[in-house]
Design a protein around this motif. Structure first.
Motif, PDB file in Angstrom:
ATOM      1  N   THR A   1      60.245   4.967  27.118  1.00 45.45           N
ATOM      2  CA  THR A   1      60.715   6.264  26.320  1.00 45.45           C
ATOM      3  C   THR A   1      62.185   5.960  25.784  1.00 45.45           C
ATOM      4  O   THR A   1      62.906   5.378  26.605  1.00 45.45           O
ATOM      5  CB  THR A   1      60.450   7.327  27.132  1.00 45.45           C
ATOM      6  N   PHE A   2      62.055   6.216  24.457  1.00 47.13           N
ATOM      7  CA  PHE A   2      63.593   5.995  23.599  1.00 47.13           C
ATOM      8  C   PHE A   2      63.775   7.361  23.015  1.00 47.13           C
ATOM      9  O   PHE A   2      63.279   7.508  22.203  1.00 47.13           O
ATOM     10  CB  PHE A   2      63.442   4.930  23.044  1.00 47.13           C
ATOM     11  N   VAL A   3      65.068   7.694  23.292  1.00 45.57           N
ATOM     12  CA  VAL A   3      65.275   9.140  22.713  1.00 45.57           C
ATOM     13  C   VAL A   3      66.617   8.893  21.881  1.00 45.57           C
ATOM     14  O   VAL A   3      67.593   8.293  22.242  1.00 45.57           O
ATOM     15  CB  VAL A   3      65.721  10.248  23.835  1.00 45.57           C
ATOM     16  N   VAL A   4      66.422   9.166  20.798  1.00 42.23           N
ATOM     17  CA  VAL A   4      67.666   8.868  19.775  1.00 42.23           C
ATOM     18  C   VAL A   4      68.057  10.174  19.236  1.00 42.23           C
ATOM     19  O   VAL A   4      67.328  11.190  18.806  1.00 42.23           O
ATOM     20  CB  VAL A   4      67.431   8.123  18.498  1.00 42.23           C
ATOM     21  N   ALA A   5      69.407  10.573  19.565  1.00 46.79           N
ATOM     22  CA  ALA A   5      69.928  11.807  19.092  1.00 46.79           C
ATOM     23  C   ALA A   5      71.169  11.920  18.139  1.00 46.79           C
ATOM     24  O   ALA A   5      71.689  10.793  18.053  1.00 46.79           O
ATOM     25  CB  ALA A   5      70.242  12.402  20.491  1.00 46.79           C
ATOM     26  N   GLY A   6      71.179  13.127  17.535  1.00 42.80           N
ATOM     27  CA  GLY A   6      72.255  13.074  16.478  1.00 42.80           C
ATOM     28  C   GLY A   6      73.408  13.630  17.036  1.00 42.80           C
ATOM     29  O   GLY A   6      73.832  13.629  18.168  1.00 42.80           O
TER      30      GLY A   6
ATOM     31  N   LEU B   1      67.387   9.481  12.716  1.00 42.82           N
ATOM     32  CA  LEU B   1      65.907   9.022  12.142  1.00 42.82           C
ATOM     33  C   LEU B   1      65.938   7.558  11.907  1.00 42.82           C
ATOM     34  O   LEU B   1      65.192   6.763  12.104  1.00 42.82           O
ATOM     35  CB  LEU B   1      65.570   9.824  10.952  1.00 42.82           C
ATOM     36  N   PRO B   2      67.208   7.263  11.253  1.00 45.96           N
ATOM     37  CA  PRO B   2      66.950   5.500  10.879  1.00 45.96           C
ATOM     38  C   PRO B   2      67.299   4.618  11.959  1.00 45.96           C
ATOM     39  O   PRO B   2      66.737   3.630  12.053  1.00 45.96           O
ATOM     40  CB  PRO B   2      68.376   5.427   9.804  1.00 45.96           C
ATOM     41  N   VAL B   3      67.859   5.023  12.983  1.00 45.63           N
ATOM     42  CA  VAL B   3      68.037   4.378  14.245  1.00 45.63           C
ATOM     43  C   VAL B   3      66.611   4.342  15.118  1.00 45.63           C
ATOM     44  O   VAL B   3      66.175   3.306  15.282  1.00 45.63           O
ATOM     45  CB  VAL B   3      68.992   4.930  15.122  1.00 45.63           C
ATOM     46  N   ALA B   4      65.900   5.647  14.764  1.00 46.29           N
ATOM     47  CA  ALA B   4      64.799   5.596  15.609  1.00 46.29           C
ATOM     48  C   ALA B   4      63.791   4.947  15.100  1.00 46.29           C
ATOM     49  O   ALA B   4      62.867   4.309  15.591  1.00 46.29           O
ATOM     50  CB  ALA B   4      64.382   7.105  15.852  1.00 46.29           C
ATOM     51  N   THR B   5      64.000   4.645  13.457  1.00 46.22           N
ATOM     52  CA  THR B   5      62.832   4.210  12.825  1.00 46.22           C
ATOM     53  C   THR B   5      63.007   2.694  13.241  1.00 46.22           C
ATOM     54  O   THR B   5      61.996   1.860  13.284  1.00 46.22           O
ATOM     55  CB  THR B   5      63.225   4.026  11.396  1.00 46.22           C
ATOM     56  N   GLY B   6      64.418   2.139  13.351  1.00 40.00           N
ATOM     57  CA  GLY B   6      64.500   0.726  13.718  1.00 40.00           C
ATOM     58  C   GLY B   6      64.061   0.358  14.992  1.00 40.00           C
ATOM     59  O   GLY B   6      63.476  -0.682  15.336  1.00 40.00           O
ATOM     60  N   VAL B   7      64.244   1.370  16.153  1.00 37.84           N
ATOM     61  CA  VAL B   7      63.617   0.867  17.326  1.00 37.84           C
ATOM     62  C   VAL B   7      62.137   0.983  17.520  1.00 37.84           C
ATOM     63  O   VAL B   7      61.504   0.115  17.966  1.00 37.84           O
ATOM     64  CB  VAL B   7      64.096   2.225  18.310  1.00 37.84           C
ATOM     65  N   LYS B   8      61.457   1.880  16.606  1.00 35.44           N
ATOM     66  CA  LYS B   8      60.075   1.771  16.634  1.00 35.44           C
ATOM     67  C   LYS B   8      59.500   0.505  15.985  1.00 35.44           C
ATOM     68  O   LYS B   8      58.643  -0.053  16.240  1.00 35.44           O
ATOM     69  CB  LYS B   8      59.324   3.022  15.785  1.00 35.44           C
TER      70      LYS B   8
ATOM     71  N   ARG C   1      58.026  10.569   4.807  1.00 37.74           N
ATOM     72  CA  ARG C   1      57.327   9.806   3.834  1.00 37.74           C
ATOM     73  C   ARG C   1      56.646   8.303   4.269  1.00 37.74           C
ATOM     74  O   ARG C   1      55.758   8.005   3.864  1.00 37.74           O
ATOM     75  CB  ARG C   1      57.758   9.655   2.379  1.00 37.74           C
ATOM     76  N   ARG C   2      57.920   7.848   5.069  1.00 33.00           N
ATOM     77  CA  ARG C   2      57.139   6.341   5.812  1.00 33.00           C
ATOM     78  C   ARG C   2      56.058   6.716   6.997  1.00 33.00           C
ATOM     79  O   ARG C   2      55.607   5.725   7.074  1.00 33.00           O
ATOM     80  CB  ARG C   2      58.364   5.826   6.382  1.00 33.00           C
ATOM     81  N   ASN C   3      55.956   7.759   7.424  1.00 34.80           N
ATOM     82  CA  ASN C   3      55.052   8.118   8.289  1.00 34.80           C
ATOM     83  C   ASN C   3      55.211   7.268   9.779  1.00 34.80           C
ATOM     84  O   ASN C   3      54.200   6.916  10.245  1.00 34.80           O
ATOM     85  CB  ASN C   3      53.716   7.967   8.174  1.00 34.80           C
ATOM     86  N   VAL C   4      56.533   6.865   9.904  1.00 34.19           N
ATOM     87  CA  VAL C   4      56.893   6.263  11.154  1.00 34.19           C
ATOM     88  C   VAL C   4      56.358   7.005  12.557  1.00 34.19           C
ATOM     89  O   VAL C   4      56.487   8.073  12.819  1.00 34.19           O
ATOM     90  CB  VAL C   4      58.315   6.058  11.319  1.00 34.19           C
ATOM     91  N   ASP C   5      55.684   6.103  13.327  1.00 31.30           N
ATOM     92  CA  ASP C   5      55.062   6.804  14.530  1.00 31.30           C
ATOM     93  C   ASP C   5      56.044   7.274  15.642  1.00 31.30           C
ATOM     94  O   ASP C   5      56.287   6.483  16.474  1.00 31.30           O
ATOM     95  CB  ASP C   5      53.946   5.728  15.170  1.00 31.30           C
ATOM     96  N   MET C   6      56.398   8.256  15.440  1.00 30.57           N
ATOM     97  CA  MET C   6      57.522   8.941  16.423  1.00 30.57           C
ATOM     98  C   MET C   6      57.719  10.493  16.513  1.00 30.57           C
ATOM     99  O   MET C   6      56.781  10.982  15.395  1.00 30.57           O
ATOM    100  CB  MET C   6      58.890   8.509  16.199  1.00 30.57           C
TER     101      MET C   6
END
Ligand code: SF4
Length: 288
Positions: free
Chosen positions: A47-52, A76-83, A113-118
């Protein structure tokens, strides 16, 4: 570290003592997230949690998992990169209404709109708490604060409508104090194939005396009890999301045909399998 089969929600608790004010809604929000992670078979190891930034942004410190406490509005952009680098792990982004719907609003639209799975959990207390009580994007237009003595005098952002208009495939709302429902809704967001967005009413007991526990307890309508609401129906979703008279908890919308970004684009490689010291291999993967 516990294995997936014997994981308990307490495994997701770190040894750091939260500095949130006693009674802050963020306690309930976090408990529901930890229980939902455990219930969906996740483990701190995957599990990876990215917080603001904000009171809510401290959540990555209080949870035991991989975590990054990032820059204001940039979870969100960081979490997108992780995913994208690790499509095999569970990624959660978390923050507050100020972080997510003001400085982070642009990222919100594009992650949706990218619908990243997170999953993306926003602790919405309708105020900036960490900086001591200024109006946030979701504050009521007549909500008086030190910087807006007559209220912001502009309509609040409706984050659910913003998500729907941006092409969201999962839109939900919960209340931190309704522990079981909150947990169930977060679980559904985790299990959704795509971007699972949950706006959580998470009262700030120190600076917001309007949007209180009592207010949400008395006013929230649970969509679970509305037999006419079809979460797969876009028009039904629009009706509850744009209803200016009532506030709802539950899943407003879920696209049954959601295909997450990494599947749409064939991102299946696990970058952690690239041997150490082989940056050229990583670049080959990125270029593919
Ligand atoms: Fe929670 Fe408000 Fe205290 Fe921040 S200031 S910890 S949001 S109660």
């Amino acid at each position: 570290m516990s294995s997936q089969s014997d994981v308990r929600f307490t495994d997701f608790k770190s040894d750091k003592q939260p500095t949130w004010c006693p009674g802050c809604g963020d306690f309930g929000t976090m408990n529901g997230m930890m229980k939902a992670l455990a219930e969906t078979g996740n483990d701190p190891d995957n599990t990876f949690v990215v917080a603001g930034i904000g009171c809510s942004g401290k959540i990555g410190t209080y949870m035991h998992s991989y975590a990054l406490h990032g820059v204001h509005g940039r979870a969100l952009p960081v979490a997108t990169g992780v995913k994208m680098a690790r499509p095999d792990i569970e990624v959660m982004a978390a923050g507050g209404d100020g972080d997510g719907y003001s400085i982070g609003a642009g990222h919100f639209v594009h992650a949706v709109r990218r619908n990243v799975d997170m999953s993306y959990v926003v602790m919405d207390n309708r105020i900036y708490g960490l900086t001591k009580g200024q109006a946030s994007p979701t504050s009521r237009s007549d909500f008086e604060t030190s910087t807006t003595p007559e209220g912001p005098q502009q309509p609040p952002v409706n984050p659910l409508a913003l998500a729907l208009a941006s092409g969201a495939t999962f839109i939900a709302q919960s209340f931190a104090s309704d522990a079981l429902r909150h947990q169930e809704i977060i679980q559904e967001a985790i299990e959704h194939d795509g971007f699972g967005f949950v706006n959580v009413f998470s009262p700030c007991v120190t600076f917001n005396d309007v949007d209180t526990y009592d207010y949400f307890r008395d006013s929230l309508v649970d969509l679970q009890e509305d037999e006419d609401h079809d979460r797969h129906d876009y028009e039904d979703a629009k009706e509850v999301i744009l209803d200016g008279d009532k506030e709802y908890q539950g899943v407003m919308y879920q696209d049954e045909n959601s295909v997450p970004y990494h599947e749409q684009h064939g991102v299946t490689e696990n970058m952690s399998e690239i041997p150490d010291g082989a940056p050229e291999d990583a670049m080959d993967l990125v270029r593919e």
